[in-house]
Write an enzyme that holds these catalytic residues in place. Sequence first.
Site, mmCIF file in Angstrom:
data_model
loop_
_atom_site.group_PDB
_atom_site.id
_atom_site.type_symbol
_atom_site.label_atom_id
_atom_site.label_comp_id
_atom_site.label_asym_id
_atom_site.label_seq_id
_atom_site.Cartn_x
_atom_site.Cartn_y
_atom_site.Cartn_z
ATOM 1 N N VAL A 150 0.912 -1.141 0.000
ATOM 2 C CA VAL A 150 0.000 0.000 0.000
ATOM 3 C C VAL A 150 0.957 1.198 0.000
ATOM 4 C CG1 VAL A 150 -1.839 1.227 1.222
ATOM 5 C CG2 VAL A 150 -1.778 -1.284 1.251
ATOM 6 N N PRO A 151 1.261 1.725 -1.188
ATOM 7 C CA PRO A 151 2.456 2.553 -1.408
ATOM 8 C C PRO A 151 2.364 4.005 -0.936
ATOM 9 C CG PRO A 151 1.269 2.314 -3.459
ATOM 10 C CD PRO A 151 0.533 1.486 -2.442
ATOM 11 N N CYS A 152 2.373 4.200 0.376
ATOM 12 C CA CYS A 152 2.347 5.562 0.911
ATOM 13 C C CYS A 152 3.627 6.333 0.564
ATOM 14 C CB CYS A 152 2.078 5.551 2.410
ATOM 15 S SG CYS A 152 3.113 4.432 3.342
ATOM 16 N N HIS A 153 4.681 5.618 0.152
ATOM 17 C CA HIS A 153 5.909 6.312 -0.250
ATOM 18 C C HIS A 153 5.709 7.108 -1.540
ATOM 19 C CE1 HIS A 153 6.102 2.522 -2.518
ATOM 20 N NE2 HIS A 153 6.813 3.197 -3.416
#
Length: 189
Positions: A150-153
């Site tokens: 879940v790519p919060c970056h």
Amino acid sequence: MTTSPLTRTVVDIVGAPFHAIWSPEDGAIRAAGFATELDPDAESLTARLRSIDAGVAERGIADAAAAPGPVADPIADALLAYADGDVTAIDGLMVRQPETPFRGDVWRALREVPAGRAVTYTELAGLAGRPSAVRAAASGCANNLVALVVPCHRIVRSDGGLGGYLFGVDIKTRLLQHEGALRRELFSD
């Protein structure tokens, strides 16, 4: 809640050990993150997961490599492919984490941001269906238990800054470079 033991997979991604805790029962990642100076052995991942699912403490968490007999580890396979440059390899991985309705919308919107692209917190709030809820969208990133998948970056500040990242801005920078969202020469010494 799962009824079988959880499994932990560790894969080197962008030069740092990445831990994923998943349930073989349904193949869903329950918690994931980088072991860095801020979190050297991923114990806080386990603690965070245990605080959410009290049954984990009773079932235990096994390392995939320590399990008896041959172990199919599709999570490690996908993470290794991602680390080797197939930045879409993690897109199909299942995740499960406790959610409120809006946080769930934020996490689904994050998964729609493709590798190689970064969006602002404002854009993320819009993608999640509530354009005025920028702070709530940022809170969704901060409370994401399944980093990378879940790519919060991939979320940056509207002023062009990278913003923060639980595992450090250096890891965030390397991930965005790995995915092609940042040109490497901008960050070379």
